[in-house]
Design a protein around this motif. Structure first.
Motif, short mmCIF file in Angstrom:
data_model
loop_
_atom_site.label_atom_id
_atom_site.label_comp_id
_atom_site.label_asym_id
_atom_site.label_seq_id
_atom_site.Cartn_x
_atom_site.Cartn_y
_atom_site.Cartn_z
N PRO A 136 1.15 -0.84 0.38
CA PRO A 136 -0.65 -0.12 -0.19
C PRO A 136 0.70 1.37 0.49
O PRO A 136 1.96 1.27 0.67
CB PRO A 136 -0.48 -0.36 1.30
N ILE A 137 0.28 2.41 -0.79
CA ILE A 137 0.97 3.47 -0.94
C ILE A 137 1.16 4.36 0.83
O ILE A 137 2.57 5.12 0.90
CB ILE A 137 0.93 5.11 -1.55
N LYS A 138 0.62 4.31 1.31
CA LYS A 138 0.84 4.21 2.75
C LYS A 138 2.12 3.47 3.48
O LYS A 138 2.78 4.79 4.18
CB LYS A 138 -0.36 4.19 3.87
N GLU A 139 2.04 2.27 3.81
CA GLU A 139 3.04 1.32 3.86
C GLU A 139 4.87 2.36 3.40
O GLU A 139 5.82 2.42 4.11
CB GLU A 139 3.33 0.19 3.34
N LEU A 140 4.68 2.98 2.10
CA LEU A 140 5.80 3.24 1.33
C LEU A 140 6.07 4.74 2.10
O LEU A 140 7.10 4.51 2.04
CB LEU A 140 5.60 3.60 -0.23
N LYS A 141 4.52 5.51 2.01
CA LYS A 141 5.27 6.81 2.81
C LYS A 141 5.50 6.61 4.05
O LYS A 141 6.87 7.55 4.22
CB LYS A 141 3.87 7.49 3.01
N ARG A 142 5.21 5.84 4.52
CA ARG A 142 5.28 5.39 6.21
C ARG A 142 6.89 5.06 6.24
O ARG A 142 7.78 5.70 6.90
CB ARG A 142 4.46 4.46 6.76
N THR A 143 7.53 4.31 5.88
CA THR A 143 8.77 4.13 5.38
C THR A 143 9.82 5.82 5.41
O THR A 143 10.78 5.46 5.69
CB THR A 143 9.45 3.13 4.33
N LEU A 144 9.33 6.09 4.37
CA LEU A 144 10.38 7.06 3.86
C LEU A 144 10.40 8.07 4.71
O LEU A 144 11.31 8.68 4.88
CB LEU A 144 9.48 7.68 2.24
N LEU A 145 8.76 8.50 5.40
CA LEU A 145 8.59 9.84 6.70
C LEU A 145 9.95 9.04 8.27
O LEU A 145 10.46 9.54 8.78
CB LEU A 145 7.20 9.87 7.47
N HIS A 146 9.72 7.53 7.79
CA HIS A 146 10.78 7.13 8.88
C HIS A 146 12.30 7.60 8.88
O HIS A 146 13.17 7.91 9.78
CB HIS A 146 10.70 5.55 9.56
N TYR A 147 12.75 7.33 7.58
CA TYR A 147 14.11 7.63 7.87
C TYR A 147 14.20 9.28 7.26
O TYR A 147 15.22 9.16 7.84
CB TYR A 147 14.08 7.34 6.11
N LYS A 148 13.08 9.65 7.18
CA LYS A 148 13.36 11.16 7.46
C LYS A 148 13.83 11.54 8.37
O LYS A 148 14.39 12.57 8.94
CB LYS A 148 11.47 11.92 6.18
N LYS A 149 13.11 11.18 9.61
CA LYS A 149 12.53 11.43 10.91
C LYS A 149 14.33 11.48 11.51
O LYS A 149 14.35 11.94 12.01
CB LYS A 149 12.00 10.56 11.63
N ALA A 150 14.73 9.97 10.97
CA ALA A 150 15.96 9.43 11.98
C ALA A 150 17.33 10.41 10.56
O ALA A 150 18.49 10.15 11.49
CB ALA A 150 15.61 8.18 10.78
N GLY A 151 16.56 11.36 9.67
CA GLY A 151 17.73 11.78 9.27
C GLY A 151 19.08 11.04 8.28
O GLY A 151 20.35 11.24 7.87
N THR A 152 18.20 9.96 7.94
CA THR A 152 19.38 9.30 6.74
C THR A 152 18.68 9.27 5.22
O THR A 152 18.71 8.66 4.59
CB THR A 152 19.31 7.66 7.27
N LEU A 153 17.38 10.36 5.20
CA LEU A 153 16.24 9.98 4.16
C LEU A 153 17.85 10.21 2.89
O LEU A 153 16.95 9.32 1.71
CB LEU A 153 15.81 11.04 4.13
N ASP A 154 18.65 10.59 2.88
CA ASP A 154 19.83 11.40 1.94
C ASP A 154 20.16 9.58 1.07
O ASP A 154 21.10 9.75 0.11
CB ASP A 154 20.31 12.58 1.78
N ARG A 155 20.33 8.16 2.26
CA ARG A 155 20.61 7.24 1.80
C ARG A 155 19.42 6.79 0.92
O ARG A 155 20.39 5.67 0.12
CB ARG A 155 21.46 6.96 3.12
N VAL A 156 18.73 6.36 1.29
CA VAL A 156 17.61 6.08 0.58
C VAL A 156 17.41 6.24 -0.70
O VAL A 156 17.71 6.99 -1.91
CB VAL A 156 16.13 6.16 0.84
N ARG A 157 17.78 5.57 -1.84
CA ARG A 157 18.18 5.57 -3.26
C ARG A 157 17.65 5.03 -3.95
O ARG A 157 17.53 5.88 -4.67
CB ARG A 157 19.86 4.39 -3.64
N MET A 158 16.85 3.41 -3.75
CA MET A 158 15.38 3.46 -5.10
C MET A 158 14.66 2.45 -4.52
O MET A 158 14.44 2.30 -2.70
CB MET A 158 17.08 2.20 -5.25
N VAL A 159 13.69 3.00 -5.45
CA VAL A 159 12.52 2.64 -4.70
C VAL A 159 12.02 1.08 -5.43
O VAL A 159 12.02 1.03 -6.67
CB VAL A 159 11.60 3.16 -4.03
N LEU A 160 11.98 -0.31 -5.32
CA LEU A 160 12.01 -1.68 -6.14
C LEU A 160 10.73 -2.26 -5.96
O LEU A 160 10.36 -2.62 -5.05
CB LEU A 160 12.51 -2.76 -6.05
#
Length: 945
Positions: free
Chosen positions: A441-465
């Motif tokens: 679900p799109i909410k699962e994708l968004k939630r995962t990205l938001l967690h990385y944003k809060k953790a300060g590591t969103l810049d390391r997220v390269r790709m969604v597969l």
């Protein structure tokens, strides 16, 4: 004739106008024959005449959309019928039906007076096959309000312009209105080009709701008021959206400078009315010829004819090692000589190199990019498993984070190992009662990205597969997924595994949910002033404070910033699985704005790494030919694929005995209601008939591919694997690919025929009868065993386990920790076990893990031990983190239940125990599960130690 003319065109019980047309001609031929044999005074004469009139009324509205028999010839049949000339009408109908069936109308003129005994059907069909090879036939749509005389004059000019040395032969269809042109575009699969000329009105005399839907709420009155030149351009854009492979030509009086600024890339060429038609006709041939051309296939054929002495590798080349043998000449007899005459090596010269193409292979890949809507396309002869690894290696560096659907093909998981990626696995919604997963679900994708944003590591997220569509037919709303993810991280790269979805590009319902079509659309959309204005309004309403409210972000349709968002999209196709190609023929499609700046060199290195230096040229040639096929007849083939799948659904749902033991899963069974805003719960049901499939594909978060048919068989008491092998394959020769505990998956494809569908229905009826008889003959004891088995397959199904977690030993790297530490210090935070600790002491946990480290750690035997199920339960109960040392993949369901470095949960063990499948990769029954010893985990270096 007016008495027979239907005021509207209704498909009634038919899902497909093509099926209706085929059946209509069969019914008309039979009915006309019966009528001819009756005398007017016969009691049933009037009833039979009314039946024939109804058949004529059914066909009358649609025959004008094809060149044969065409509106004028069909009107002659109606006239003969009304005048009582039933003999002549019957001769014409019977002959037309035969010519439509064997397609001899394409090269043989129609003659109503030709005697049946003078027609050799076998020779006709053979002659047609040869003619279609030497001079293929197609039809051209001419849009203009022409009189009958003008129409006839146009056809005569076309016929007079034909030459024996023309590469093709074509006929014309005239559409008098805007809507008629749209209907013809949808109905007539023979169309390869459209000429828009002359003033024409908007509305057709036939009213079709689905045409209105496809026009997207277009204002008919506004279109009527448009000047001729603008109305033609508007029509061209709508036809292009439906069938982008067709060539469009505009004939106008408007000056070149004025019209050139408006037509864009839609029209192939603009002509002016006072110009000679010869150039227009030549352009039509040239346009179709561009799609017909197969540069590599042609080069390979030419090479096979050349006299060559082989003083190189490949003894099989030119079949020398076969024909000089006394023992294996049956190989040449079986395969034929051409396959060996075309066998060569890239290093021997004479043909292009796949690794550094500069000639016909380069052109073939460029043509494929055009066909599939990509900026670049690369051929692969090692299957999509290799294609996936190429893309992953090109995009992902060690320690990059990749967000992956856990149920994706195993090649992606191995690709992550090779790339050294940190993998964050996503869970799809489960379908426990059928032992399969849906999609993420799109909410699962968004939630995962938001967690990385809060953790300060969103810049390391390269790709969604993600896999689109899934094996079972669940299709993403690709536009929404990419838009909302780009709103959170504007430079995300997307890899869409479309291994089973290559055909989707060539049908308007499917196309807008494909990776390449969506990428092109988003690029245009982000430049559109209307979108820029809409985004500005969104930012005013959705403030920075709202971004800190996770629930609000999850429940809002996010919009990416058009100034920051980059469209970086890759798709992999198993061309051999759903289109025409030899086994292992695959393609990589690229639509990446930053390809040249950021990826090109890495991509070519990855391509060199994984591509064989000895590619199979027959596979490459088949990819070239498969591309030609879908550009010229893909729309027809995919539409027939859908129609036959719908027929299967209808037959099983309507058959009393089949319904007793079998049912195809409906949309509502595969996609929960929260993801179906359209409200469509089934494409067909016996009570309601056909549903609006197009509405579901436009609006819903997930759609169901109608060509995937999951047959639930739990009521038979037979599990999926047994049903596949013992019944379908061994007994009836029916091949399928996927099963679950209580289901088998059927797929229609572009090679499926009506007879093969009829055979499948026949087989299912026989199996149902056999089961019915066996159940009736059971003793009480046997019946209890049978009922218990049915209950096991329909009710006692284990819940599908979610991904548990990675062990902390595999959730870090030195580089990652240093980066986190640097960022955390700037924010007054600290890092512990690869997790950011905020000033208030709360942990921000990110789910990713490095599967490369445990994968290679398991190579040393002393790091591993084996546990059976009972031992696993005992160790987990003691509180130990039991960690898998390898991939464990049961077939079915066919995705990794465990990956290296994953903690084995109690739910996973229970699920594995409940599985009754025979094939489990990574599990050895005599030894058990391979897991890491506690000592091995302790010796893995922890950060800061």
């Amino acid at each position: 004739m007016s008495k027979l003319k239907a005021p509207s065109l209704s498909l009634n019980r038919y899902r497909s106008v093509w099926e209706m047309r085929d059946d209509g001609w069969i019914v008309l031929t039979d009915g006309m024959g019966r009528l001819m044999d009756m005398k007017p005074e016969h009691a049933a004469f009037e009833k039979q005449r009314a039946s024939v009139a109804a058949a004529l009324m059914l066909l009358a509205p649609i025959e004008g959309y094809w060149a044969f028999p065409g509106r004028h010839l069909f009107n002659d049949i109606i006239r003969w019928f009304e005048e009582g000339d039933y003999i002549r009408a019957h001769k014409a109908v019977r002959r037309i039906n035969r010519m439509l069936s064997d397609k001899t109308y394409r090269h043989r003129p129609f003659n109503v007076d030709e005697a049946a005994e003078d027609i050799d059907i076998v020779k006709e069909e053979e002659a047609e096959r040869e003619a279609q090879i030497s001079q293929p036939y197609f039809e051209v749509l001419v849009v203009g309000d022409l009189t009958a005389d003008e129409h006839n004059a146009l056809r005569e000019r076309i016929i007079r312009s034909r030459r024996k040395d023309d590469p093709f032969i074509y006929d014309v269809v005239v559409a008098p209105t805007f809507e008629d042109a749209m209907i013809a575009t949808l109905f007539n699969f023979n169309l390869q080009a459209t000429i828009i000329r002359h003033q024409f009105p908007f509305k057709s005399e036939y009213q079709l709701d689905f045409v209105r839907n496809m026009l997207g709420g277009l204002d008919a009155e506004h279109a009527e008021r448009l000047p001729e030149s603008e109305r033609g351009i508007l029509l061209g854009k709508h036809i292009h959206n439906l069938r982008p492979e067709m060539d469009l030509y505009l004939v106008t009086d408007v000056s070149a400078a004025e019209v050139g600024a408006k037509v864009g890339d839609v029209f192939k060429r603009v002509f002016f009315r006072d110009e000679d038609d010869t150039e227009l006709y030549t352009s039509i041939h040239r346009g179709v010829g561009e799609r017909f051309r197969t540069p590599f296939f042609n080069a390979l054929k030419e090479y096979s004819r050349q006299p060559t002495g082989v003083f190189h590798a490949l003894p099989i080349s030119r079949a020398k090692s076969i024909m000089n043998s006394s023992w294996i000449q049956d190989m040449a007899q079986f395969y034929g000589m051409n396959v060996f005459m075309a066998e060569t090596s890239a290093t021997s010269g004479g043909l292009d190199s796949l690794l550094e193409p500069v000639g016909p292979l380069k052109l073939a890949q460029e043509y494929a990019a055009r066909a599939f809507g990509a900026k670049k396309t690369f051929f692969a002869t090692n299957g999509t498993s290799t294609a996936n690894k190429i893309v992953v290696q090109a995009i992902v560096k060690p320690d990059d984070i990749v967000i992956v659907d856990r149920n994706c093909h195993k090649s992606h998981h191995y690709g992550m190992v090779l790339a050294g990626a940190h993998v964050a696995y996503l869970d799809s919604y489960p379908l426990n009662e059928y032992s399969m997963y849906g999609a993420v679900p799109i909410k699962e994708l968004k939630r995962t990205l938001l967690h990385y944003k809060k953790a300060g590591t969103l810049d390391r997220v390269r790709m969604v597969l993600l896999t689109n569509c899934t094996f079972d037919g669940v299709v993403y709303n690709v536009e929404r997924v990419m838009e909302e993810c780009l709103a959170i991280k504007p430079d995300l790269v997307f890899l869409w595994d479309e291994a089973w979805f290559a055909f989707a590009r060539f049908h308007p319902t499917y196309r807008h949910r494909t990776a390449m079509a969506t990428a092109a659309m988003l690029k245009t959309k982000f430049k559109d002033p209307a979108y820029i204005k809409k985004y500005a309004a969104f930012t005013e309403k959705f403030t920075e404070a709202d971004w800190n409210d996770e629930e609000k972000v999850l429940n809002t349709r996010l919009m990416p910033n058009p100034e920051l968002a980059r469209v970086r999209v890759y798709a992999t196709h198993s061309t051999h699985k759903t289109l025409t190609s030899l086994r292992q023929g695959s393609m990589i499609h690229v639509w990446d704005q930053d390809f040249k700046d950021k990826t090109e060199e890495a991509f070519h290195e990855a391509y060199m790494t994984h591509t064989s230096t000895s590619p199979n040229y027959q596979i490459l040639a088949s990819l070239d030919v498969g591309r030609r096929q879908v550009e010229l007849e893909g729309y027809e083939l995919v539409q027939r694929q859908i129609d036959l799948a719908m027929t299967l659904r209808e037959r099983v749902a309507s058959h009393p005995l089949l319904r007793k033991y079998f049912s195809f899963l409906k949309v509502a069974d595969m996609i929960p209601g929260e993801y179906r805003s359209s409200g469509v719960d089934a494409y067909f049901c016996a009570e309601k008939g056909w549903a609006d499939m197009e509405s579901a594909w436009i609006h819903d978060e997930f759609a169901l591919d109608p060509s995937r048919l999951t047959l639930v068989i739990g009521a038979t008491g037979i599990d999926g694997d047994t049903f596949k092998n013992a019944y379908l394959m061994n007994k009836y020769g029916i091949q399928i690919n996927k099963t679950s505990r209580n289901s088998v998956l059927f797929m229609t494809n572009i090679g499926t025929t009506r007879s093969s569908v009829a055979y499948l229905i026949e087989v299912l009826v026989k199996i149902a009868q056999e089961i019915d008889e066996r159940v009736e003959d059971m003793s009480h004891v046997e019946k209890r065993i049978h009922d218990k088995r049915v209950k096991s397959l329909t009710e006692d199904l284990p819940p599908l386990p979610d991904f548990s977690r990675f062990h902390p030993a595999f959730q870090h790297s030195t580089k990652q920790t240093a980066l986190l530490q640097e960022k955390a210090e700037k924010k007054g935070q600290k890092v512990k076990d690869n997790k950011v600790v905020k000033a208030d002491g709360k942990l921000i946990v990110t789910p990713d893990g490095n599967i490369r480290r445990p994968f290679f750690l398991s190579y040393d035997e002393e790091n591993c031990e084996y546990f059976h199920f009972a031992e696993l339960h005992a160790e987990i109960k003691k509180g130990r983190d039991v960690v898998s040392a390898m991939f464990v993949i049961p077939y079915p369901p066919g995705f990794p239940i465990l990956v290296p470095g994953q903690v084995i949960s109690q739910e996973i063990v229970s699920f594995m125990e409940a599985l009754d499948v025979k094939e489990i990769h990574g599990y050895r029954p005599e030894l058990g599960f391979r897991v890491f010893t506690e000592q091995a985990l302790q010796t893995v270096i922890q950060p800061g130690e």
